[in-house]
Design a protein around this motif. Structure first.
Motif, short mmCIF file in Angstrom:
data_model
loop_
_atom_site.label_atom_id
_atom_site.label_comp_id
_atom_site.label_asym_id
_atom_site.label_seq_id
_atom_site.Cartn_x
_atom_site.Cartn_y
_atom_site.Cartn_z
N CYS A 39 39.99 30.11 38.16
CA CYS A 39 40.39 31.26 38.96
C CYS A 39 39.24 32.26 39.00
CB CYS A 39 41.64 31.90 38.36
SG CYS A 39 42.11 33.43 39.20
N HIS B 117 39.32 35.29 39.24
CA HIS B 117 39.68 36.53 38.56
C HIS B 117 39.96 36.32 37.08
CE1 HIS B 117 39.97 38.00 42.60
NE2 HIS B 117 40.97 37.18 42.88
N CYS B 118 40.50 35.16 36.71
CA CYS B 118 40.98 34.96 35.34
C CYS B 118 40.17 33.95 34.54
CB CYS B 118 42.44 34.48 35.36
SG CYS B 118 43.54 35.52 36.31
N HIS C 201 48.15 31.76 41.82
CA HIS C 201 48.05 31.86 40.35
C HIS C 201 49.28 32.60 39.82
CE1 HIS C 201 45.36 32.51 36.58
NE2 HIS C 201 46.40 31.74 36.38
N CYS D 84 46.99 36.11 37.59
CA CYS D 84 46.73 37.33 38.37
C CYS D 84 47.63 37.44 39.59
CB CYS D 84 45.28 37.35 38.80
SG CYS D 84 44.81 35.92 39.81
ZN LIG Z 1 44.03 34.29 38.35
#
Ligand SMILES: [Zn+2]
Lengths: 190, 90
Positions: free
Chosen positions: B7, B9-10, B58, B62
């Motif tokens: 991901c 973001h993660c 996700h 997130c």
């Molecule tokens: Zn994420």
């Protein structure tokens, strides 16, 4: 007309308490139900960026109070209960750049500490919790087993796990189970 | 937890944290489009072998929609990006 009085009880009031698992290993885990103070979900408005400082202003000053878990998404937590007026005051500080959804009665915080705390959490999540990658103040929304939870590092050997209220006792039992090999002291009453 | 999706973001997370919506190349018809266009949009899907772009959510992270480009045979993942246009998110 009220047929029966609603009683506010902490979500973990009836959960397992005491010492479980292996005798003193030197790496015992401590589990503690944390005060049901405030949990504010803060969502940034479309196109807004660089809100970190602003979000910190509505937190209680604790280093790990404002917890980012995705783009434009935070949880702001603390031990103190907040009145609707106080929350409205915080919302005003955000001046339209972000909004607050009050989640104080919807999510439960569990404190977890001990020398083997990373090893225990690693049984449930794939997030790399090594200190170098996951320093104090870092948060991650993830699954612990099948339960969605927000993991935050609050110290060298301590984490907080925040979970939906209805899943709190189930996760509590699982965390005890996951800690048995090291021994665990669980305090369900605040 | 063998299949990891990185991901943006993660970081890398197991596929169990995601919900797959399917083909990311389909465009929504105009509101007044003919019934067969809507039927195709809602029901008809290719079943491609090889490189493919999909929408993944996700869900347990997130909560962002992502575009995952992967090989449906080998599950090699080539790219993962946020589905929103640049600057659209906070
Ligand atoms: Zn994420």
């Amino acid at each position: 007309m009220v047929d029966f009085a609603l009683v506010h009880r902490p979500a973990l009031a009836g959960a397992k308490s005491g010492s479980f698992g292996a005798p003193a290993t030197g790496n015992r885990i401590t589990l503690a139900a944390l005060p049901e103070g405030h949990v504010l979900q803060v969502l940034g408005s479309k196109g807004s960026a660089g809100l970190e400082d602003l979000i910190r202003q509505i937190a209680d000053g604790n280093q790990t109070a404002a917890r980012a878990y995705g783009p434009g998404q935070w949880f702001v937590v603390g031990d103190a209960t907040l009145s609707p007026t106080e929350i409205a005051g915080k919302a005003a500080l955000l001046s339209g750049k972000a909004s607050i959804a009050e989640q104080s009665h919807g999510r439960i915080r569990i404190g977890m500490s001990g020398g083997s705390v990373e090893a225990v959490l690693a049984k449930g999540t794939a997030v790399d919790l090594d200190r170098a990658k996951f320093p104090v103040g870092r948060s991650a929304m993830t699954l612990i087993g099948h339960i969605s939870a927000l993991i935050t590092r609050t110290g060298d050997e301590s984490f907080e796990v925040m979970v939906l209220r209805g899943f709190a006792e189930s996760l509590w039992d699982e965390l005890i189970q996951m800690s048995l090999e090291f021994g665990v002291d669980a305090r369900a009453t605040v | 937890m063998a299949s990891l999706i990185a991901c943006p973001h993660c970081g890398p997370r197991p596929k169990e944290e995601f919900t797959v919506r399917g083909d990311a190349g389909i465009t929504r018809p105009a509101p007044d489009a003919r019934e067969d266009a809507w039927y195709a949009y809602v029901y008809l899907r290719d079943n491609p072998r090889g490189r493919h772009k999909e929408h993944w959510h996700h869900t347990s992270g997130c909560r962002r929609w992502l575009i995952v480009e992967r090989d449906t045979v080998t599950h090699a993942v080539y790219a993962v990006t946020d589905a929103a246009a640049q600057g659209e998110t906070a």
